[in-house]
Motif scaffolding. Structure first.
Motif, PDB file in Angstrom:
ATOM      1  N   GLN A 196      55.035  14.475  76.611  1.00  0.00           N
ATOM      2  CA  GLN A 196      53.772  14.795  76.359  1.00  0.00           C
ATOM      3  C   GLN A 196      53.665  14.756  74.971  1.00  0.00           C
ATOM      4  OE1 GLN A 196      52.232  17.662  79.220  1.00  0.00           O
ATOM      5  NE2 GLN A 196      53.819  17.130  80.879  1.00  0.00           N
ATOM      6  N   ILE A 197      53.154  14.012  74.218  1.00  0.00           N
ATOM      7  CA  ILE A 197      52.756  13.999  72.662  1.00  0.00           C
ATOM      8  C   ILE A 197      51.299  13.953  72.334  1.00  0.00           C
ATOM      9  CG2 ILE A 197      53.557  12.744  70.492  1.00  0.00           C
ATOM     10  CD1 ILE A 197      55.862  11.478  72.256  1.00  0.00           C
ATOM     11  N   LYS A 198      50.985  14.945  71.635  1.00  0.00           N
ATOM     12  CA  LYS A 198      49.622  14.939  71.066  1.00  0.00           C
ATOM     13  C   LYS A 198      49.220  13.930  69.953  1.00  0.00           C
ATOM     14  CE  LYS A 198      49.039  19.523  72.782  1.00  0.00           C
ATOM     15  NZ  LYS A 198      48.334  21.095  72.906  1.00  0.00           N
ATOM     16  N   GLY A 199      48.109  13.552  70.048  1.00  0.00           N
ATOM     17  CA  GLY A 199      47.419  12.763  69.108  1.00  0.00           C
ATOM     18  C   GLY A 199      45.897  12.514  68.962  1.00  0.00           C
ATOM     19  N   THR A 200      45.717  11.382  68.217  1.00  0.00           N
ATOM     20  CA  THR A 200      44.100  11.245  68.001  1.00  0.00           C
ATOM     21  C   THR A 200      44.073   9.597  68.425  1.00  0.00           C
ATOM     22  OG1 THR A 200      44.112  12.641  66.195  1.00  0.00           O
ATOM     23  CG2 THR A 200      42.389  11.170  66.433  1.00  0.00           C
ATOM     24  N   VAL A 242      44.123   1.500  75.063  1.00  0.00           N
ATOM     25  CA  VAL A 242      44.109   2.794  74.371  1.00  0.00           C
ATOM     26  C   VAL A 242      44.997   3.057  73.211  1.00  0.00           C
ATOM     27  CG1 VAL A 242      43.390   5.342  74.351  1.00  0.00           C
ATOM     28  CG2 VAL A 242      42.521   3.882  76.178  1.00  0.00           C
ATOM     29  N   ARG A 243      44.704   3.029  72.017  1.00  0.00           N
ATOM     30  CA  ARG A 243      45.877   3.276  70.966  1.00  0.00           C
ATOM     31  C   ARG A 243      45.582   4.692  70.505  1.00  0.00           C
ATOM     32  NH1 ARG A 243      44.787  -1.973  70.879  1.00  0.00           N
ATOM     33  NH2 ARG A 243      46.934  -3.218  71.439  1.00  0.00           N
ATOM     34  N   VAL A 244      46.895   5.507  70.374  1.00  0.00           N
ATOM     35  CA  VAL A 244      46.693   6.740  69.907  1.00  0.00           C
ATOM     36  C   VAL A 244      47.787   7.120  68.783  1.00  0.00           C
ATOM     37  CG1 VAL A 244      47.080   9.335  70.700  1.00  0.00           C
ATOM     38  CG2 VAL A 244      46.325   7.555  72.312  1.00  0.00           C
ATOM     39  N   ASP A 245      47.256   7.565  67.796  1.00  0.00           N
ATOM     40  CA  ASP A 245      48.157   8.050  66.606  1.00  0.00           C
ATOM     41  C   ASP A 245      48.788   9.189  66.800  1.00  0.00           C
ATOM     42  OD1 ASP A 245      49.311   8.802  64.147  1.00  0.00           O
ATOM     43  OD2 ASP A 245      47.661   7.864  62.991  1.00  0.00           O
ATOM     44  N   ILE A 246      50.239   9.367  66.964  1.00  0.00           N
ATOM     45  CA  ILE A 246      50.780  10.357  67.379  1.00  0.00           C
ATOM     46  C   ILE A 246      51.623  11.048  65.970  1.00  0.00           C
ATOM     47  CG2 ILE A 246      51.240   9.819  69.715  1.00  0.00           C
ATOM     48  CD1 ILE A 246      54.073   9.357  68.741  1.00  0.00           C
ATOM     49  N   GLY A 247      50.998  10.581  64.871  1.00  0.00           N
ATOM     50  CA  GLY A 247      51.475  11.089  63.682  1.00  0.00           C
ATOM     51  C   GLY A 247      52.895  10.318  63.153  1.00  0.00           C
ATOM     52  N   GLY A 248      53.242  10.584  61.995  1.00  0.00           N
ATOM     53  CA  GLY A 248      54.602  10.034  61.458  1.00  0.00           C
ATOM     54  C   GLY A 248      54.444   8.571  61.339  1.00  0.00           C
ATOM     55  N   GLY A 249      53.340   8.264  61.332  1.00  0.00           N
ATOM     56  CA  GLY A 249      53.032   6.312  61.234  1.00  0.00           C
ATOM     57  C   GLY A 249      53.346   5.907  62.645  1.00  0.00           C
ATOM     58  N   GLN A 250      53.313   6.441  63.824  1.00  0.00           N
ATOM     59  CA  GLN A 250      53.489   5.912  65.072  1.00  0.00           C
ATOM     60  C   GLN A 250      52.187   5.986  65.763  1.00  0.00           C
ATOM     61  OE1 GLN A 250      56.104   4.570  65.975  1.00  0.00           O
ATOM     62  NE2 GLN A 250      57.720   5.336  64.514  1.00  0.00           N
ATOM     63  N   ILE A 251      51.953   4.689  66.144  1.00  0.00           N
ATOM     64  CA  ILE A 251      50.829   4.358  67.249  1.00  0.00           C
ATOM     65  C   ILE A 251      51.425   4.231  68.549  1.00  0.00           C
ATOM     66  CG2 ILE A 251      48.921   3.111  67.531  1.00  0.00           C
ATOM     67  CD1 ILE A 251      48.370   4.469  65.004  1.00  0.00           C
ATOM     68  N   ILE A 310      37.306   8.890  76.730  1.00  0.00           N
ATOM     69  CA  ILE A 310      38.163   8.675  75.599  1.00  0.00           C
ATOM     70  C   ILE A 310      37.441   7.804  74.739  1.00  0.00           C
ATOM     71  CG2 ILE A 310      40.293   7.373  75.378  1.00  0.00           C
ATOM     72  CD1 ILE A 310      41.270   8.200  78.149  1.00  0.00           C
ATOM     73  N   LYS A 311      37.350   8.069  73.549  1.00  0.00           N
ATOM     74  CA  LYS A 311      37.051   7.270  72.470  1.00  0.00           C
ATOM     75  C   LYS A 311      37.635   7.630  71.321  1.00  0.00           C
ATOM     76  CE  LYS A 311      33.199  10.556  72.081  1.00  0.00           C
ATOM     77  NZ  LYS A 311      32.025  10.874  72.546  1.00  0.00           N
ATOM     78  N   ALA A 312      37.557   6.581  70.200  1.00  0.00           N
ATOM     79  CA  ALA A 312      37.974   6.670  68.869  1.00  0.00           C
ATOM     80  C   ALA A 312      37.846   7.949  68.191  1.00  0.00           C
ATOM     81  CB  ALA A 312      37.669   5.389  68.099  1.00  0.00           C
ATOM     82  N   GLY A 313      38.739   8.609  67.784  1.00  0.00           N
ATOM     83  CA  GLY A 313      38.283   9.803  66.963  1.00  0.00           C
ATOM     84  C   GLY A 313      38.562  11.140  67.821  1.00  0.00           C
ATOM     85  N   GLY A 314      38.734  10.783  69.124  1.00  0.00           N
ATOM     86  CA  GLY A 314      38.893  12.090  69.915  1.00  0.00           C
ATOM     87  C   GLY A 314      40.597  12.363  70.086  1.00  0.00           C
ATOM     88  N   LYS A 315      40.567  13.657  70.288  1.00  0.00           N
ATOM     89  CA  LYS A 315      42.139  14.147  70.549  1.00  0.00           C
ATOM     90  C   LYS A 315      42.656  13.650  71.930  1.00  0.00           C
ATOM     91  CE  LYS A 315      42.286  16.532  66.938  1.00  0.00           C
ATOM     92  NZ  LYS A 315      43.156  15.887  65.553  1.00  0.00           N
ATOM     93  N   ALA A 316      43.812  13.327  72.136  1.00  0.00           N
ATOM     94  CA  ALA A 316      44.400  12.944  73.318  1.00  0.00           C
ATOM     95  C   ALA A 316      45.876  13.092  73.287  1.00  0.00           C
ATOM     96  CB  ALA A 316      44.031  11.496  73.388  1.00  0.00           C
ATOM     97  N   THR A 317      46.574  13.230  74.639  1.00  0.00           N
ATOM     98  CA  THR A 317      47.877  13.399  74.657  1.00  0.00           C
ATOM     99  C   THR A 317      48.530  12.233  75.691  1.00  0.00           C
ATOM    100  OG1 THR A 317      47.640  15.843  74.719  1.00  0.00           O
ATOM    101  CG2 THR A 317      49.760  14.840  75.805  1.00  0.00           C
TER     102      THR A 317
END
Lengths: 69, 69, 69, 69, 69, 69
Positions: free
Chosen positions: A8-12, A25-34, A49-56
């Motif tokens: 379970q990894i948090k991202g945007t 759906v593409r989620v940026d989980i940090g460290g340059g990882q999508i 769910i929409k671009a810019g929202g927080k998601a896990t």
């Protein structure tokens, strides 16, 4: 709610691409990882769910493979 | 070999826990994230997966769910 | 937390069978139906899953097949 | 044919939503529960799946997660 | 019973390796190909799966990846 | 790259059917067997998958079920 899935990894959310019944759906989980997820359009609408929202991103351990060079 | 799975994240194996037929492999993908994978003991032996080694976690997009608060 | 998985059915845990690394959890979802789940021992411990407890079975729509006679 | 998948629940198809390549099939399994399945259009046509027909939802135990409050 | 899973390949069981809760079943599908399946011990017992018996491997299309050189 | 997935079968792509977001790829693995894979359009484009090309189908052992008559 807590779920058994070990990963379970948090991202945007950076992109939601809707198809006829299935969305990507593409989620940026940090460290340059999508991370890319393929889910139903219905889930996208239901969870708002929409671009810019927080998601896990949530992944069951038995769905993760390991590769080596 | 290049594979269709959309999610391929490089990291370092931090733990291999072998069971009777199934192993749990934990991979540090950076940014404080550990990914847990459940694979066969045979795969662990075949690929020589062990703590300290480099590894890539591979996940098909259709196996990734999205959660929101 | 709300999750994209389309199938979330509430029930009561009736059995937890622990193996070396993998547990089988059986959940009574009512109507005489028992659902069997195969998850990590770690998840069982982490969530405190045990017989008699309330639980929700969660299944991604892309993991559901349909059979006909 | 008998299959290893541990979860096989009988019900009635209540909706078939066809997309470009992927269909969503909803099955009423009783007790007020609807299960959503994402399968190929080809499978829908091949098996003649349509609203009102009898169907069994089939789910492998390793694809079932457990959640608790 | 007919099932929506697009991949159903007939063969002969060549090995059943039982673990604590999970078995590995290997099926010769001809042409020098062995397919490995990880299923519950309970399924092995329930279906009477054993080396030498006829069996069909069943795989949902959404669980198949494609690799190229 | 070597991957933990136990099932890797070489063949030739015989059809690519693109949907709105999801493609169905059919691979002839010999012996009269066609394997169907459901993957993202993006993967098809990224790997240059097209009819007539060589390809390997890759399936994790935990995604393989066994059926008997």
């Amino acid at each position: 709610m807590r779920i058994s899935a070990r990963n379970q990894i948090k991202g945007t959310v950076v992109e939601v691409q809707k198809g006829a019944t299935t969305s990507h759906v593409r989620v940026d989980i940090g460290g340059g990882q999508i991370v890319t997820s393929s889910i139903t359009n219905e889930a996208v609408d239901d969870l708002g769910i929409k671009a810019g929202g927080k998601a896990t991103v949530v992944i069951k351990a038995s769905d993760v493979m390991i590769a080596v060079d």
